[in-house]
Design a protein around this motif. Structure first.
Motif, PDB file in Angstrom:
ATOM      1  N   THR A 225      12.543  38.915  50.623  1.00 13.67           N
ATOM      2  CA  THR A 225      12.678  37.860  51.625  1.00 13.67           C
ATOM      3  C   THR A 225      11.784  36.696  51.231  1.00 13.67           C
ATOM      4  OG1 THR A 225      10.877  38.730  53.001  1.00 13.67           O
ATOM      5  CG2 THR A 225      13.105  39.517  53.473  1.00 13.67           C
ATOM      6  N   SER A 226      12.135  35.511  51.675  1.00 17.37           N
ATOM      7  CA  SER A 226      11.329  34.333  51.351  1.00 17.37           C
ATOM      8  C   SER A 226      10.072  34.245  52.210  1.00 17.37           C
ATOM      9  CB  SER A 226      12.157  33.059  51.516  1.00 17.37           C
ATOM     10  OG  SER A 226      12.680  32.967  52.836  1.00 17.37           O
ATOM     11  N   LEU A 227      10.028  35.016  53.300  1.00 18.52           N
ATOM     12  CA  LEU A 227       8.840  35.092  54.155  1.00 18.52           C
ATOM     13  C   LEU A 227       8.310  36.529  54.129  1.00 18.52           C
ATOM     14  CD1 LEU A 227       9.883  32.991  57.282  1.00 18.52           C
ATOM     15  CD2 LEU A 227       8.296  32.331  55.478  1.00 18.52           C
ATOM     16  N   ASN A 233      19.932  38.174  57.942  1.00 21.01           N
ATOM     17  CA  ASN A 233      20.826  37.268  57.216  1.00 21.01           C
ATOM     18  C   ASN A 233      20.088  36.346  56.264  1.00 21.01           C
ATOM     19  OD1 ASN A 233      23.030  38.289  58.759  1.00 21.01           O
ATOM     20  ND2 ASN A 233      22.517  36.879  60.419  1.00 21.01           N
ATOM     21  N   ALA A 234      18.856  36.695  55.909  1.00 17.59           N
ATOM     22  CA  ALA A 234      18.103  35.859  54.963  1.00 17.59           C
ATOM     23  C   ALA A 234      17.288  36.742  54.037  1.00 17.59           C
ATOM     24  CB  ALA A 234      17.199  34.883  55.720  1.00 17.59           C
ATOM     25  N   HIS A 235      17.945  37.766  53.472  1.00 18.44           N
ATOM     26  CA  HIS A 235      17.257  38.662  52.562  1.00 18.44           C
ATOM     27  C   HIS A 235      18.186  38.985  51.393  1.00 18.44           C
ATOM     28  CE1 HIS A 235      19.690  41.414  55.036  1.00 18.44           C
ATOM     29  NE2 HIS A 235      19.716  42.192  53.955  1.00 18.44           N
ATOM     30  N   PHE A 236      17.618  39.572  50.341  1.00 14.60           N
ATOM     31  CA  PHE A 236      18.407  39.960  49.167  1.00 14.60           C
ATOM     32  C   PHE A 236      18.079  41.407  48.837  1.00 14.60           C
ATOM     33  CE2 PHE A 236      18.713  40.454  44.500  1.00 14.60           C
ATOM     34  CZ  PHE A 236      20.080  40.257  44.372  1.00 14.60           C
ATOM     35  N   PHE A 266      14.014  36.117  40.133  1.00 14.05           N
ATOM     36  CA  PHE A 266      15.031  35.162  40.573  1.00 14.05           C
ATOM     37  C   PHE A 266      14.368  34.228  41.566  1.00 14.05           C
ATOM     38  CE2 PHE A 266      14.991  38.938  43.188  1.00 14.05           C
ATOM     39  CZ  PHE A 266      14.909  38.418  44.469  1.00 14.05           C
ATOM     40  N   ARG A 267      15.139  33.360  42.165  1.00 12.43           N
ATOM     41  CA  ARG A 267      14.645  32.555  43.274  1.00 12.43           C
ATOM     42  C   ARG A 267      15.755  32.410  44.305  1.00 12.43           C
ATOM     43  NH1 ARG A 267      14.551  26.210  41.390  1.00 12.43           N
ATOM     44  NH2 ARG A 267      16.495  26.211  40.217  1.00 12.43           N
ATOM     45  N   PHE A 268      15.397  32.178  45.554  1.00  8.07           N
ATOM     46  CA  PHE A 268      16.377  31.965  46.602  1.00  8.07           C
ATOM     47  C   PHE A 268      16.960  30.564  46.470  1.00  8.07           C
ATOM     48  CE2 PHE A 268      14.123  35.559  48.379  1.00  8.07           C
ATOM     49  CZ  PHE A 268      15.123  36.250  49.050  1.00  8.07           C
ATOM     50  N   THR A 269      18.250  30.433  46.748  1.00  7.59           N
ATOM     51  CA  THR A 269      18.906  29.140  46.589  1.00  7.59           C
ATOM     52  C   THR A 269      18.331  28.078  47.521  1.00  7.59           C
ATOM     53  OG1 THR A 269      20.634  29.888  48.128  1.00  7.59           O
ATOM     54  CG2 THR A 269      21.078  30.124  45.774  1.00  7.59           C
ATOM     55  N   GLU A 270      17.698  28.496  48.601  1.00  9.72           N
ATOM     56  CA  GLU A 270      17.088  27.517  49.505  1.00  9.72           C
ATOM     57  C   GLU A 270      15.919  26.801  48.843  1.00  9.72           C
ATOM     58  OE1 GLU A 270      13.951  30.301  51.968  1.00  9.72           O
ATOM     59  OE2 GLU A 270      16.015  30.231  52.650  1.00  9.72           O
ATOM     60  N   ALA A 271      15.422  27.346  47.721  1.00 10.31           N
ATOM     61  CA  ALA A 271      14.304  26.729  46.995  1.00 10.31           C
ATOM     62  C   ALA A 271      14.767  25.996  45.737  1.00 10.31           C
ATOM     63  CB  ALA A 271      13.273  27.788  46.628  1.00 10.31           C
ATOM     64  N   TYR A 280       8.821  37.785  48.711  1.00  7.03           N
ATOM     65  CA  TYR A 280       8.130  39.059  48.843  1.00  7.03           C
ATOM     66  C   TYR A 280       9.134  40.202  48.677  1.00  7.03           C
ATOM     67  CZ  TYR A 280       4.586  36.066  51.008  1.00  7.03           C
ATOM     68  OH  TYR A 280       3.670  35.078  51.253  1.00  7.03           O
ATOM     69  N   VAL A 281       8.654  41.324  48.175  1.00  8.28           N
ATOM     70  CA  VAL A 281       9.484  42.520  48.040  1.00  8.28           C
ATOM     71  C   VAL A 281       9.029  43.553  49.067  1.00  8.28           C
ATOM     72  CG1 VAL A 281      10.069  44.469  46.548  1.00  8.28           C
ATOM     73  CG2 VAL A 281      10.059  42.158  45.618  1.00  8.28           C
TER      74      VAL A 281
END
Length: 391
Positions: A225-227, A233-236, A266-271, A280-281
């Motif tokens: 997650t980015s946080l 709906n905001a995780h990978f 990788f990076r999230f597309t929002e960045a 964070y994992v």
């Protein structure tokens, strides 16, 4: 336009007409409660009707097409109100979550810096007009809540440094502390330094300490997650049971007191437009009796997992979280540095040297041609053979 002009023929109108709250909307019409897992909004309904709207036109963050973002009217309340219940870990309706750093105070005074998460948003009206003009003034209510990041982490059973689990057997309870560490090599010896670059392989280890050798570590699921907290709906997902991301490699799971896997950075597309981004994992983890663990590991060939008859042979699920993984990238190109950065830098240097050599050769050839043409005009006999008579 007044309420009586639009809604005077409805039964609902009678509940507001004559009520002292049947007036122009005001900021004080909304009450915000920052709960342990939800933000609770309570808004007076009559001012909304007075302004030409009703409960079906009020949505969180202008998400007018999402029914989940509507409020629930409570006409039994005195005065009538509209209620919204917003999950603090969900951004389905567009609430903004922002991490901020502040100097510790109060219970957190012993920390030099404390992180907080601000959750903010608005409740907006949907204009009922369908034409090119409107006579309705938009109704908008703003709200925000602030939570200690440590509170959210603890409240969702997450911890950057570790989490404690207990398992039971016939001899009582065994406690273990789990922690997650990121490594740069397959031997799990060199701790991964930050920042790293895209496609760098990250080796993840979840380890149990202070645990009897009868128990092993089992990972049910790991995701990013980015946080630092889980966001719907905001995780990978790196893996869930047998379902693995293509770049995720499982090494050890449910067979030792450590679990290990790796993935490519990788990076999230929002960045996309950020040169530095962080995520964070998280791993949902259990402890299981080593004889029982094989029955809990999903059979990927059959796509099913066998159950366990003895609940005391496995612990509850808890989530352990990594420290921040920082990705460094500049304008789409890798920056100079370790790993891929050095390779990119060496390639640039090699190309520059080759280009320089070719340029020097071309310049020498041009100079030689110009010199020969010029000197041939000045010395016409140059190049002819001169014969001298013999004695």
């Amino acid at each position: 336009m007044r309420f009586s002009d639009v809604f005077s023929k409805t039964n609902v109108a009678q509940l507001c007409i004559g009520d002292k709250t049947f007036r122009t909307p005001d900021n004080s019409d909304m009450n915000v409660t920052c709960g342990s897992d939800k933000v609770y909004l309570t808004m007076l309904l009559c001012p909304i009707y007075f302004n030409g709207f009703n409960e079906t036109m009020m949505f969180l963050n202008s998400q007018h097409t999402n029914p989940a973002c509507k409020g629930e009217p409570d006409w039994d309340a005195k005065p009538p109100v509209l209620r919204f219940n917003i999950s603090i870990t969900s951004r389905e309706c567009g609430s903004v979550l922002k991490v901020v750093n502040e100097t510790g105070t109060g219970d957190f005074a012993h920390f030099s810096m404390v992180q907080f998460i601000n959750i903010s948003g608005k409740v907006c009206s949907k204009d009922p007009s369908n034409g090119a003009i409107t006579y309705f003034e938009e109704a908008m209510y703003l709200f925000s809540c602030r939570y200690s990041l440590q509170y959210l982490i603890s409240n969702t059973k997450m911890n950057v440094s570790g989490v404690t689990l207990a398992v039971k057997d016939t001899n009582g309870s065994f406690l273990s502390t789990l922690d997650m560490q990121l490594y740069a090599d397959q031997l799990y010896e060199t701790v991964l330094g930050m920042p790293i670059y895209l496609k760098t392989r990250v080796f993840v280890q979840v380890k149990a300490s202070n645990l009897t050798d009868r128990f092993y570590v089992l990972l049910d699921r790991c995701y990013a997650t980015s946080l630092p907290i889980y966001i719907e709906n905001a995780h990978f997902d790196l893996f869930v049971g047998c379902n693995h991301d293509g770049q995720t490699l499982m090494e050890v799971n449910g067979k030792r007191q450590v679990a290990r896997f790796s993935f490519e950075a990788f990076r999230f597309t929002e960045a996309t437009n950020m040169s530095i981004s962080t995520y964070y994992v998280h791993c949902a983890t259990r402890l299981c009796v080593k004889d029982i663990c094989p029955s809990l590991v999903e059979d990927c060939s059959a796509r099913k997992r066998r159950g366990v008859s003895d609940p005391d042979s496995v612990s509850d699920v808890a989530t352990v979280t990594s420290g921040p993984i920082t990705i460094n990238i500049e304008n789409g190109y890798l920056l100079p540095g370790d790993g891929f950065g050095k390779a990119a830098d060496s390639t640039v240097v090699a190309v520059s040297v080759i280009a320089g050599i070719i340029g020097a050769i071309c310049l020498t050839l041009v100079a030689f041609i110009v010199y020969n043409k010029y000197y041939a005009k000045k010395v016409p006999e140059l190049g002819k053979t001169i014969m001298y008579p013999r004695d």
